[in-house]
Scaffold this motif. Structure first.
Motif, PDB file in Angstrom:
ATOM      1  N   VAL A   1       6.375  17.978   9.898  1.00  0.00           N
ATOM      2  CA  VAL A   1       5.337  18.851  10.452  1.00  0.00           C
ATOM      3  C   VAL A   1       3.952  18.240  10.251  1.00  0.00           C
ATOM      4  CG1 VAL A   1       4.221  21.103  10.247  1.00  0.00           C
ATOM      5  CG2 VAL A   1       6.705  20.945  10.157  1.00  0.00           C
ATOM      6  N   LEU A   2       3.717  17.674   9.080  1.00  0.00           N
ATOM      7  CA  LEU A   2       2.386  17.160   8.750  1.00  0.00           C
ATOM      8  C   LEU A   2       2.047  15.872   9.483  1.00  0.00           C
ATOM      9  CD1 LEU A   2       2.141  17.736   4.881  1.00  0.00           C
ATOM     10  CD2 LEU A   2       1.523  19.269   6.758  1.00  0.00           C
ATOM     11  N   ARG A   3       3.047  15.174   9.968  1.00  0.00           N
ATOM     12  CA  ARG A   3       2.816  13.845  10.549  1.00  0.00           C
ATOM     13  C   ARG A   3       1.843  13.881  11.725  1.00  0.00           C
ATOM     14  NH1 ARG A   3       7.941  12.343  10.754  1.00  0.00           N
ATOM     15  NH2 ARG A   3       7.837  11.669   8.588  1.00  0.00           N
TER      16      ARG A   3
ATOM     17  N   SER B   1      -5.640  18.104  10.204  1.00  0.00           N
ATOM     18  CA  SER B   1      -6.167  18.798   9.029  1.00  0.00           C
ATOM     19  C   SER B   1      -5.075  19.683   8.447  1.00  0.00           C
ATOM     20  CB  SER B   1      -7.390  19.640   9.387  1.00  0.00           C
ATOM     21  OG  SER B   1      -7.100  20.571  10.420  1.00  0.00           O
ATOM     22  N   VAL B   2      -5.012  19.724   7.105  1.00  0.00           N
ATOM     23  CA  VAL B   2      -3.959  20.459   6.411  1.00  0.00           C
ATOM     24  C   VAL B   2      -4.568  21.246   5.256  1.00  0.00           C
ATOM     25  CG1 VAL B   2      -1.828  20.295   5.057  1.00  0.00           C
ATOM     26  CG2 VAL B   2      -2.222  18.715   6.967  1.00  0.00           C
ATOM     27  N   ALA B   3      -4.157  22.506   5.131  1.00  0.00           N
ATOM     28  CA  ALA B   3      -4.510  23.329   3.972  1.00  0.00           C
ATOM     29  C   ALA B   3      -3.249  23.510   3.144  1.00  0.00           C
ATOM     30  CB  ALA B   3      -5.058  24.683   4.420  1.00  0.00           C
ATOM     31  N   ASP B   4      -3.267  23.010   1.920  1.00  0.00           N
ATOM     32  CA  ASP B   4      -2.125  23.140   1.018  1.00  0.00           C
ATOM     33  C   ASP B   4      -2.479  24.197  -0.020  1.00  0.00           C
ATOM     34  OD1 ASP B   4       0.024  22.912  -0.667  1.00  0.00           O
ATOM     35  OD2 ASP B   4       0.011  20.722  -0.719  1.00  0.00           O
ATOM     36  N   LEU B   5      -1.885  25.365   0.109  1.00  0.00           N
ATOM     37  CA  LEU B   5      -2.248  26.516  -0.711  1.00  0.00           C
ATOM     38  C   LEU B   5      -1.242  26.662  -1.853  1.00  0.00           C
ATOM     39  CD1 LEU B   5      -3.106  28.911   2.247  1.00  0.00           C
ATOM     40  CD2 LEU B   5      -4.509  27.143   1.152  1.00  0.00           C
TER      41      LEU B   5
ATOM     42  N   ALA C   1      -1.285  25.137   7.769  1.00  0.00           N
ATOM     43  CA  ALA C   1      -1.373  25.662   6.403  1.00  0.00           C
ATOM     44  C   ALA C   1       0.035  25.675   5.822  1.00  0.00           C
ATOM     45  CB  ALA C   1      -1.968  27.059   6.388  1.00  0.00           C
ATOM     46  N   ILE C   2       0.187  25.109   4.635  1.00  0.00           N
ATOM     47  CA  ILE C   2       1.482  25.127   3.969  1.00  0.00           C
ATOM     48  C   ILE C   2       1.342  25.866   2.642  1.00  0.00           C
ATOM     49  CG2 ILE C   2       2.219  22.988   5.087  1.00  0.00           C
ATOM     50  CD1 ILE C   2       1.758  21.519   2.476  1.00  0.00           C
ATOM     51  N   CYS C   3       2.398  26.583   2.285  1.00  0.00           N
ATOM     52  CA  CYS C   3       2.432  27.308   1.012  1.00  0.00           C
ATOM     53  C   CYS C   3       3.863  27.203   0.508  1.00  0.00           C
ATOM     54  CB  CYS C   3       2.011  28.764   1.223  1.00  0.00           C
ATOM     55  SG  CYS C   3       1.820  29.698  -0.303  1.00  0.00           S
ATOM     56  N   LEU C   4       4.080  26.336  -0.457  1.00  0.00           N
ATOM     57  CA  LEU C   4       5.427  25.906  -0.832  1.00  0.00           C
ATOM     58  C   LEU C   4       5.747  26.267  -2.279  1.00  0.00           C
ATOM     59  CD1 LEU C   4       5.124  22.355   0.775  1.00  0.00           C
ATOM     60  CD2 LEU C   4       5.904  24.470   1.869  1.00  0.00           C
ATOM     61  N   GLY C   5       6.728  27.148  -2.452  1.00  0.00           N
ATOM     62  CA  GLY C   5       7.167  27.505  -3.793  1.00  0.00           C
ATOM     63  C   GLY C   5       6.159  28.303  -4.583  1.00  0.00           C
TER      64      GLY C   5
ATOM     65  N   ARG D   1      -0.179  26.119  12.922  1.00  0.00           N
ATOM     66  CA  ARG D   1       1.157  26.239  12.335  1.00  0.00           C
ATOM     67  C   ARG D   1       1.075  26.621  10.863  1.00  0.00           C
ATOM     68  NH1 ARG D   1       3.806  20.564  14.218  1.00  0.00           N
ATOM     69  NH2 ARG D   1       5.828  21.536  13.914  1.00  0.00           N
ATOM     70  N   ILE D   2       2.133  27.293  10.414  1.00  0.00           N
ATOM     71  CA  ILE D   2       2.294  27.674   9.009  1.00  0.00           C
ATOM     72  C   ILE D   2       3.681  27.253   8.559  1.00  0.00           C
ATOM     73  CG2 ILE D   2       2.533  29.625   7.401  1.00  0.00           C
ATOM     74  CD1 ILE D   2       0.554  31.164   9.143  1.00  0.00           C
ATOM     75  N   VAL D   3       3.766  26.683   7.372  1.00  0.00           N
ATOM     76  CA  VAL D   3       5.058  26.370   6.771  1.00  0.00           C
ATOM     77  C   VAL D   3       5.123  27.040   5.403  1.00  0.00           C
ATOM     78  CG1 VAL D   3       6.663  24.591   5.996  1.00  0.00           C
ATOM     79  CG2 VAL D   3       5.204  24.157   7.984  1.00  0.00           C
ATOM     80  N   LEU D   4       6.149  27.856   5.197  1.00  0.00           N
ATOM     81  CA  LEU D   4       6.353  28.562   3.934  1.00  0.00           C
ATOM     82  C   LEU D   4       7.686  28.138   3.317  1.00  0.00           C
ATOM     83  CD1 LEU D   4       5.412  32.198   5.040  1.00  0.00           C
ATOM     84  CD2 LEU D   4       3.887  30.452   4.079  1.00  0.00           C
ATOM     85  N   TYR D   5       7.733  28.193   1.988  1.00  0.00           N
ATOM     86  CA  TYR D   5       8.940  27.829   1.249  1.00  0.00           C
ATOM     87  C   TYR D   5       9.025  28.782   0.072  1.00  0.00           C
ATOM     88  CZ  TYR D   5      11.899  24.737  -1.698  1.00  0.00           C
ATOM     89  OH  TYR D   5      12.884  24.197  -2.484  1.00  0.00           O
TER      90      TYR D   5
END
Length: 220
Positions: A44-46, A50-54, A118-122, A146-150
């Protein structure tokens, strides 16, 4: 032990792998989930500029070739983890603008500009149920596309034991209902496009990875 103190300590002791679990948890849960999540998230990030890692933790998902990346926003509750991660990622991605915010996800100021992804992982499982909606609203605010959650989900066969790794910590760690997440983000303008599981089955996978995309404008 408070969650911030835990991650402050692990930032110094083992920043590359801060999970502290029994051998069976590492073998059956952490390692396969980490490998799978890394593949999905990096794909997804490739293409993101710009990326927000929360709740960025050690920022492991950014330590790869991201040819289009121009801006990276990092948020974390642990000052030592945030400092270590931002330093390492500035070195890994010279020329990329890196900004940081120290504190809970739901305290990120409203004037921080959103990012493509925006990603929010674990991280979401650390929120009490009444604070989860605020955290997800912030995630949605920080994403343009896009949003990616884990997170640990309710359909796992051993969901009642989720959080056992953190039993000695003075923090909340509970399962999250996938439908609740999807409904909330739908109301905030994002559509669920896929849910992925390490073992291809929700019942056998303690964690779910979900990707959401912003709804197309229906302008007049």
């Amino acid at each position: 032990m408070k969650i911030r103190d835990y991650y402050d300590r692990t930032a110094e002791e083992r920043p590359e792998n801060y999970q502290e679990s029994s051998w069976w948890m590492n073998a059956l849960v952490h390692r396969p989930n980490d490998r799978f999540t890394r593949r999905v998230v990096r794909a997804v990030l490739r293409d993101a500029e710009s990326v927000a890692d929360l709740g960025c933790g050690n920022g492991e998902y950014h330590c790869c070739d991201l040819p289009r990346l121009r801006r990276l926003f990092l948020n974390d509750l642990s000052p030592k983890m945030l400092r270590s991660t931002s330093t390492r990622l500035r070195e890994a991605h010279p020329g990329v603008e890196v900004s940081t915010h120290l504190g809970s996800i739901d305290t990120i100021p409203t004037d921080v500009p959103p990012c493509d992804v925006a990603i929010c992982l674990g991280v979401l499982n650390h929120f009490e149920p009444d604070a989860l909606d605020r955290a997800l609203a912030t995630v949605a605010r920080m994403a343009r596309q896009r949003i990616v959650l884990y997170y640990a989900h309710e359909a796992f066969l051993m969901a009642a034991r989720v959080g056992v790794t953190f039993r000695d910590m003075d923090i909340h760690y509970g399962i999250i209902e996938r439908g609740r997440v999807a409904d909330l983000l739908d109301g905030l303008g994002f559509t669920l496009v896929r849910s992925s599981y390490t073992f291809r089955s929700a019942a056998l996978s303690p964690m779910v990875i979900q990707e959401f995309r912003v709804k197309a404008s229906t302008g007049s």
